[in-house]
Design a protein around this motif. Structure first.
Motif, mmCIF file in Angstrom:
data_model
loop_
_atom_site.group_PDB
_atom_site.id
_atom_site.type_symbol
_atom_site.label_atom_id
_atom_site.label_comp_id
_atom_site.label_asym_id
_atom_site.label_seq_id
_atom_site.Cartn_x
_atom_site.Cartn_y
_atom_site.Cartn_z
ATOM 1 N N ARG A 1 91.384 36.170 16.225
ATOM 2 C CA ARG A 1 91.792 36.878 17.179
ATOM 3 C C ARG A 1 90.223 36.424 17.728
ATOM 4 O O ARG A 1 88.992 36.474 17.702
ATOM 5 C CB ARG A 1 91.028 38.829 16.596
ATOM 6 C CG ARG A 1 91.136 39.465 17.945
ATOM 7 C CD ARG A 1 91.685 41.372 17.313
ATOM 8 N NE ARG A 1 90.687 41.434 16.293
ATOM 9 C CZ ARG A 1 89.286 42.254 17.411
ATOM 10 N NH1 ARG A 1 88.898 42.135 17.972
ATOM 11 N NH2 ARG A 1 88.222 42.507 15.830
ATOM 12 N N CYS A 2 89.990 36.673 19.010
ATOM 13 C CA CYS A 2 88.591 36.428 19.798
ATOM 14 C C CYS A 2 88.363 37.628 20.079
ATOM 15 O O CYS A 2 88.857 38.635 20.854
ATOM 16 C CB CYS A 2 89.575 35.368 21.428
ATOM 17 S SG CYS A 2 88.504 34.954 22.696
ATOM 18 N N ARG A 3 87.235 37.475 20.179
ATOM 19 C CA ARG A 3 85.764 38.723 19.920
ATOM 20 C C ARG A 3 86.060 38.629 21.946
ATOM 21 O O ARG A 3 85.124 39.554 22.670
ATOM 22 C CB ARG A 3 85.230 38.641 18.775
ATOM 23 C CG ARG A 3 85.061 38.964 17.333
ATOM 24 C CD ARG A 3 84.459 39.516 17.291
ATOM 25 N NE ARG A 3 83.708 38.275 16.347
ATOM 26 C CZ ARG A 3 82.340 38.196 16.011
ATOM 27 N NH1 ARG A 3 82.413 39.705 14.944
ATOM 28 N NH2 ARG A 3 81.368 37.170 15.614
ATOM 29 N N ALA A 4 85.744 37.605 22.234
ATOM 30 C CA ALA A 4 85.418 37.347 23.309
ATOM 31 C C ALA A 4 86.899 37.645 24.821
ATOM 32 O O ALA A 4 86.329 38.804 25.907
ATOM 33 C CB ALA A 4 85.501 36.425 24.419
ATOM 34 N N CYS A 5 87.400 37.688 24.752
ATOM 35 C CA CYS A 5 89.183 38.512 25.276
ATOM 36 C C CYS A 5 89.705 39.248 24.902
ATOM 37 O O CYS A 5 90.308 39.322 25.409
ATOM 38 C CB CYS A 5 89.566 37.071 26.226
ATOM 39 S SG CYS A 5 90.454 36.175 24.745
ATOM 40 N N GLY A 6 90.030 39.301 23.552
ATOM 41 C CA GLY A 6 90.263 40.168 22.365
ATOM 42 C C GLY A 6 91.756 40.164 22.216
ATOM 43 O O GLY A 6 92.797 40.147 22.098
ATOM 44 N N SER A 7 92.423 38.383 22.398
ATOM 45 C CA SER A 7 94.131 38.363 21.852
ATOM 46 C C SER A 7 93.993 37.448 20.459
ATOM 47 O O SER A 7 92.525 37.051 20.426
ATOM 48 C CB SER A 7 93.657 37.034 22.869
ATOM 49 O OG SER A 7 93.489 35.455 23.001
ATOM 50 N N THR A 8 94.734 37.289 20.528
ATOM 51 C CA THR A 8 95.205 36.795 18.817
ATOM 52 C C THR A 8 95.587 36.022 18.703
ATOM 53 O O THR A 8 96.741 35.262 19.872
ATOM 54 C CB THR A 8 95.763 38.082 17.928
ATOM 55 O OG1 THR A 8 97.140 38.428 18.311
ATOM 56 C CG2 THR A 8 94.557 38.928 17.639
ATOM 57 N N THR B 1 89.131 28.177 17.606
ATOM 58 C CA THR B 1 88.365 27.971 18.907
ATOM 59 C C THR B 1 90.185 28.616 19.886
ATOM 60 O O THR B 1 91.104 28.483 19.610
ATOM 61 C CB THR B 1 88.415 26.924 20.262
ATOM 62 O OG1 THR B 1 87.513 26.605 19.095
ATOM 63 C CG2 THR B 1 88.540 26.575 21.200
ATOM 64 N N CYS B 2 90.159 29.792 20.107
ATOM 65 C CA CYS B 2 90.914 30.825 21.201
ATOM 66 C C CYS B 2 91.539 29.999 22.178
ATOM 67 O O CYS B 2 90.693 28.721 22.785
ATOM 68 C CB CYS B 2 89.808 31.560 21.810
ATOM 69 S SG CYS B 2 90.623 32.532 22.767
ATOM 70 N N PRO B 3 92.771 29.981 22.251
ATOM 71 C CA PRO B 3 93.388 28.887 23.685
ATOM 72 C C PRO B 3 92.630 29.173 25.363
ATOM 73 O O PRO B 3 92.617 28.521 25.657
ATOM 74 C CB PRO B 3 94.356 29.722 23.183
ATOM 75 C CG PRO B 3 95.322 30.432 22.294
ATOM 76 C CD PRO B 3 93.491 30.471 22.089
ATOM 77 N N ASP B 4 91.826 30.459 24.840
ATOM 78 C CA ASP B 4 90.964 30.203 26.450
ATOM 79 C C ASP B 4 89.906 29.889 26.517
ATOM 80 O O ASP B 4 88.824 29.647 27.755
ATOM 81 C CB ASP B 4 91.261 32.121 27.123
ATOM 82 C CG ASP B 4 92.182 32.661 27.410
ATOM 83 O OD1 ASP B 4 92.724 31.449 27.243
ATOM 84 O OD2 ASP B 4 92.786 33.410 27.171
ATOM 85 N N GLY B 5 89.686 28.561 25.250
ATOM 86 C CA GLY B 5 88.296 28.625 24.740
ATOM 87 C C GLY B 5 86.934 28.840 24.662
ATOM 88 O O GLY B 5 86.239 28.464 24.392
ATOM 89 N N HIS B 6 87.327 30.393 24.392
ATOM 90 C CA HIS B 6 86.374 30.804 23.612
ATOM 91 C C HIS B 6 86.256 30.634 21.785
ATOM 92 O O HIS B 6 86.436 30.392 21.296
ATOM 93 C CB HIS B 6 86.674 32.303 23.648
ATOM 94 C CG HIS B 6 87.064 32.456 24.803
ATOM 95 N ND1 HIS B 6 88.142 33.551 25.472
ATOM 96 C CD2 HIS B 6 85.753 32.683 25.988
ATOM 97 C CE1 HIS B 6 88.254 34.147 26.880
ATOM 98 N NE2 HIS B 6 86.497 33.126 27.076
ATOM 99 N N ASP B 7 84.767 30.724 21.905
ATOM 100 C CA ASP B 7 84.687 30.057 20.163
ATOM 101 C C ASP B 7 83.979 31.882 19.417
ATOM 102 O O ASP B 7 84.119 31.658 18.123
ATOM 103 C CB ASP B 7 83.451 29.056 19.544
ATOM 104 C CG ASP B 7 82.268 29.163 21.190
ATOM 105 O OD1 ASP B 7 81.303 30.423 20.650
ATOM 106 O OD2 ASP B 7 81.724 28.621 20.755
HETATM 107 ZN ZN LIG Z 1 89.476 34.439 23.834
#
Ligand SMILES: [Zn+2]
Length: 70
Positions: free
Chosen positions: A7-14, A29-35
Motif C-alpha cells: 500500500r502506498c502511503r503517499a496516495c493510498g492505493s494498493t 515503488t507505487c505505480p504512480d512513482g511513490h516510494d
Molecule cells: Zn502512490
C-alpha cells in the motif's frame, strides 16, 4: 512466484508485486512513482482473486472435478 501486496502511503492505493521470496523484503515503488510504501499481508496463491483465468473459460474439461458436469 509469490505475489506481495503493498500500500502506498503517499496516495493510498494498493498494488501487487510479483517477486522471488528472497526479495520479499525489498521496498516496492507505487505505480504512480511513490516510494513510501508498506507491505501488506501476502496474497500468495489466492483463488478467486478476480484476475485469475477461469478454468471453464477455455473448454479444457477442467470443470468436471467440481460436480458441475453431472
Ligand atoms: Zn502512490
Amino acid at each position: 512466484m509469490p505475489r506481495y501486496e503493498f500500500r502506498c502511503r503517499a496516495c493510498g492505493s494498493t498494488f501487487e508485486v510479483s517477486r522471488p521470496m528472497s526479495a520479499s523484503g525489498d521496498p516496492a515503488t507505487c505505480p504512480d512513482g511513490h516510494d513510501d510504501t508498506v507491505k501488506l499481508l501476502s496474497t500468495v496463491a489466492m483463488t478467486g482473486g478476480g484476475s485469475a483465468p477461469r478454468p471453464a473459460a477455455g473448454g479444457g474439461g477442467g470443470c468436471c472435478g467440481g460436480g458441475c458436469c453431472s
